[in-house]
Design an enzyme around this catalytic site. Structure first.
Site, PDB file in Angstrom:
ATOM      1  N   ALA A   1       0.864  -1.195   0.000  1.00 60.49           N
ATOM      2  CA  ALA A   1       0.000   0.000   0.000  1.00 60.49           C
ATOM      3  C   ALA A   1       0.896   1.239   0.000  1.00 60.49           C
ATOM      4  O   ALA A   1       0.730   2.159   0.810  1.00 60.49           O
ATOM      5  CB  ALA A   1      -0.958  -0.003   1.190  1.00 60.49           C
TER       6      ALA A   1
ATOM      7  N   HIS B   1       6.599   6.034   1.660  1.00 63.75           N
ATOM      8  CA  HIS B   1       7.489   4.930   1.260  1.00 63.75           C
ATOM      9  C   HIS B   1       8.431   5.377   0.138  1.00 63.75           C
ATOM     10  O   HIS B   1       9.608   5.022   0.124  1.00 63.75           O
ATOM     11  CB  HIS B   1       6.675   3.735   0.758  1.00 63.75           C
ATOM     12  CG  HIS B   1       5.765   3.140   1.784  1.00 63.75           C
ATOM     13  ND1 HIS B   1       4.395   3.264   1.728  1.00 63.75           N
ATOM     14  CD2 HIS B   1       6.025   2.412   2.893  1.00 63.75           C
ATOM     15  CE1 HIS B   1       3.853   2.639   2.745  1.00 63.75           C
ATOM     16  NE2 HIS B   1       4.812   2.107   3.479  1.00 63.75           N
TER      17      HIS B   1
END
Ligand code: PAF
Length: 285
Positions: A33, A38
């Site tokens: 996800a 990230h």
């Protein structure tokens, strides 16, 4: 496309081959996800390494039975596209039974740092995290591993673990990435309804109030904590904690600290959000 491996032994070999070719390995462990938070870890990995590995594994051991393991977002195809766009060399995405084959019974536990904050509400969570990250570190071998400081306690625990267990891993804790209005990016933000998304800003206001007071010279940990709590409590359905703590021990802060962690965990409907700021160190949230 970034190469995808699913078998631990193949992943270990690919990392060994990269090092044998004089490439420095950068590891970004995730549960998928993927979002801009990230991606910022992937970008930062480039400053430390030239063979970038992202792991995508929703680790069942770090969820309690009543938590959101089943509904945790799984967006593998778009995660892969995002990794590819950012030039990730290798994605390791094992199945649960490859990580935890029948008979698996070992646990890694960091004792004191796991007790406060999240430890009071998710007692088994960090043992699940340290166990899976130990496995990922063992498979990857010598590398630089990057973690977001939104999970501040996780970063501290994993740093302690690597030090205590002589792991050949350099850990880097990266800044929290926020939306324009200050909300910290999280895979769980997608669970929020429009009105919950608005109320979630109560955390941002609380952290900002503490930050501003600190800038104006307030150094009493409890006064700073209370300021943060005043904004969080009315906005959320349930508050697990608003804590002022020593950023290193995560325990009680001495009076008049030079740095102070304000950490929050609170619930909107069935969505639990966490956030933090280290006063005396971080920019305004
Ligand atoms: O922060 C996360 O996404 C997870 O806790 C981690 C470090 C990938 C371990 O499953």
């Amino acid at each position: 496309m970034s190469k995808v491996l699913r078998r631990p032994a193949e992943f270990r070999q690919a990392c060994e081959d990269a090092r044998a070719a004089q490439r420095r390995v950068g590891l970004v462990p995730t549960m998928g996800a993927l979002h801009r938070g990230h991606f910022s870890l992937i970008d930062e990995a480039r400053a430390h390494a030239d063979f970038i590995v992202v792991t995508i594994f929703v680790n069942p051991f770090q969820f309690a039975p009543e938590e959101d393991l089943e509904r945790y977002p799984r967006t593998f195809e778009s995660d892969l596209a995002g990794c590819h766009e950012r030039g990730v060399d290798l994605v390791f995405a094992p199945e649960p039974n490859a990580m935890y084959p029948t008979g698996f019974q070992t646990e890694v536990s960091v004792k004191e740092l796991g007790k406060p904050l999240e430890g009071g509400f998710r007692p088994l969570h960090f043992d699940g995290v340290t166990t899976v990250v130990t496995k990922l570190f063992n498979l990857t071998g010598r590398c630089t591993a990057l973690f977001g400081r939104k999970d501040y306690q996780q970063w501290k625990i994993l740093s302690r673990m690597a030090l205590d267990l002589d792991m050949p891993i350099e850990l880097v804790g990266c800044p929290i990435i926020r939306e324009a209005d200050g909300l910290a990016l999280s895979s769980r933000n997608r669970y929020l309804s429009t009105s919950e998304r608005q109320r979630a800003l109560g955390i941002v206001s609380g952290l900002r109030d503490a930050f501003d007071a600190w800038q104006h010279g307030e150094r009493d940990p409890d006064a700073l904590r209370s300021l943060a709590e005043e904004s969080v409590r009315p906005a959320f359905d349930h508050v697990d904690y608003v804590t002022a703590a020593d950023p290193e021990t995560l325990g009680a802060s001495p009076p008049s600290p030079r740095r102070l962690l304000i950490a929050v965990a609170a619930q909107l409907g069935s969505t639990r959000l966490i956030d933090n700021v280290v006063l005396g160190e971080d920019p305004r949230p």
